[in-house]
Design a protein around this motif. Structure first.
Motif, mmCIF file in Angstrom:
data_model
loop_
_atom_site.group_PDB
_atom_site.id
_atom_site.type_symbol
_atom_site.label_atom_id
_atom_site.label_comp_id
_atom_site.label_asym_id
_atom_site.label_seq_id
_atom_site.Cartn_x
_atom_site.Cartn_y
_atom_site.Cartn_z
ATOM 1 N N SER A 69 2.965 -6.550 -10.405
ATOM 2 C CA SER A 69 2.874 -6.907 -9.066
ATOM 3 C C SER A 69 4.140 -6.747 -8.015
ATOM 4 O O SER A 69 4.241 -6.968 -6.892
ATOM 5 N N LEU A 70 5.416 -6.142 -8.603
ATOM 6 C CA LEU A 70 6.377 -5.896 -7.993
ATOM 7 C C LEU A 70 6.315 -4.613 -7.357
ATOM 8 O O LEU A 70 6.109 -3.344 -8.293
ATOM 9 N N ASN A 71 6.479 -4.537 -5.908
ATOM 10 C CA ASN A 71 6.601 -3.206 -5.348
ATOM 11 C C ASN A 71 7.770 -2.656 -5.489
ATOM 12 O O ASN A 71 8.976 -3.243 -5.847
ATOM 13 N N ARG A 72 8.010 -1.666 -4.686
ATOM 14 C CA ARG A 72 9.412 -0.819 -4.858
ATOM 15 C C ARG A 72 10.371 -1.471 -4.277
ATOM 16 O O ARG A 72 11.683 -1.575 -4.678
ATOM 17 N N CYS A 110 8.799 -0.344 -12.631
ATOM 18 C CA CYS A 110 8.616 1.130 -11.921
ATOM 19 C C CYS A 110 7.507 1.996 -12.535
ATOM 20 O O CYS A 110 6.882 2.803 -11.869
ATOM 21 N N LEU A 111 7.537 2.004 -14.038
ATOM 22 C CA LEU A 111 6.568 3.042 -14.644
ATOM 23 C C LEU A 111 5.103 2.357 -14.194
ATOM 24 O O LEU A 111 4.149 3.240 -14.228
ATOM 25 N N LYS A 112 5.120 1.056 -14.498
ATOM 26 C CA LYS A 112 3.687 0.366 -14.243
ATOM 27 C C LYS A 112 3.133 0.591 -13.089
ATOM 28 O O LYS A 112 1.673 0.837 -12.721
ATOM 29 N N ASN A 113 4.102 0.790 -12.242
ATOM 30 C CA ASN A 113 3.407 0.932 -10.751
ATOM 31 C C ASN A 113 3.412 2.347 -10.190
ATOM 32 O O ASN A 113 3.030 2.731 -8.977
ATOM 33 N N GLY A 114 3.723 3.419 -11.203
ATOM 34 C CA GLY A 114 3.767 4.778 -10.670
ATOM 35 C C GLY A 114 4.784 5.321 -10.027
ATOM 36 O O GLY A 114 4.868 6.480 -9.368
ATOM 37 N N TYR A 115 5.969 4.427 -9.850
ATOM 38 C CA TYR A 115 7.344 5.080 -9.256
ATOM 39 C C TYR A 115 8.078 6.106 -10.118
ATOM 40 O O TYR A 115 9.472 5.490 -10.304
#
Length: 273
Positions: free
Chosen positions: A210-213, A256-261
């Motif tokens: 749920s964390l955005n960049r 970061c990896l979970k969100n595709g960053y």
């Protein structure tokens, strides 16, 4: 006399509930300043009406900066009483909060006093708390208290030049609480629950996905800023604290990896060390 500073952006219904908890305080020697943080015109009109219906005097001002940290600093600059409580508009103070905390101040000469806040998650009280007695080592990696837990001496804030970090919009409370702990030798913690902390849905349970960049970066910055402050005061984290810092940085990189960053991950992995 206490200054209660309430930053608000939108969510007028929650502000109304927060102000009701101030009306119910058993200790009434306080003044309320609501700092509007660029709410929409419609929300600001609702906020004006809610403040007008409050059973007491409210000073409603518009923040000159952007974000809750700027609103808290602006509220501080526009108030002058001996004690300060920053109180987020989505939280609730229990009726004995101010009386309990001011009595703690009167028992000794403190820079700040902290009482506990119980979590509300998805509308339900849960057995989790902010404001527990932290590690006595000031070099420890910790989050001592949430915003509404601490009643603070204005003289302490001014003497030590403590401000909310306006460049870190998501984890400024983390930095602020650590800075207070590091710069103070006269504070105390109480086990008494005096507030309810409303946990945002996005931070309940497992939060990695749920964390955005922006929030990931803000947590990296908070860790780094706290480390710089500790170094400035010749405080060295012990082995346990260093392990906790490493684990949290790994957690952020995993987010970061979970969100595709992936590009951001490649730029940030060196922050492990």
């Amino acid at each position: 006399m206490i200054d209660v500073i309430v930053p608000v952006k939108g969510r007028p219904s929650k502000l109304e509930r927060a102000l009701k908890s101030l009306e119910d305080q058993t200790y009434q020697e306080f003044e309320v300043t609501v700092v509007n943080d660029h709410s929409s015109l419609e929300d600001r009109n609702d906020i004006v009406q809610i403040c007008a219906s409050y059973k007491g005097q409210i000073n409603l001002i518009d923040s000159k900066g952007t974000g809750a940290p700027a609103a808290r600093n602006f509220g501080f600059r526009n108030t002058q009483n001996e004690y300060v409580l920053w109180f987020d508009s989505d939280d609730i103070l229990l009726p004995h909060k101010l009386e309990h905390d001011i009595q703690m101040f009167k028992s000794n000469t403190f820079d700040f006093v902290v009482s506990r806040a119980q979590h509300i998650e998805k509308g339900m009280l849960v057995d989790r708390y902010w404001g527990k007695q932290p590690h006595t080592n000031k070099g420890a990696f910790q989050f001592p208290f949430q915003t509404m837990c601490a009643l603070v001496s204005r003289a302490f804030i001014e003497e030590k030049s403590i401000k909310w970090n306006e460049d870190n919009l998501s984890n400024d409370d983390w930095e602020f609480s650590n800075e207070c702990m590091i710069k103070s030798d006269r504070h105390t913690f109480s086990n008494t629950v005096t507030a309810h902390y409303n946990v945002p849905d996005a931070t309940s349970g497992s939060i990695g996905s749920s964390l955005n960049r922006i929030k990931i970066e803000s947590q990296f910055k908070a860790i780094e800023n706290i480390a710089r402050l500790q170094k400035k005061h010749d405080l060295k984290p012990g082995l346990y604290s260093r392990i906790r810092i490493l684990r949290h940085r790994l957690f952020l990189l995993n987010a970061c990896l979970k969100n595709g960053y992936y590009i951001y991950f490649m730029k940030s992995w060196k922050r492990l060390f």
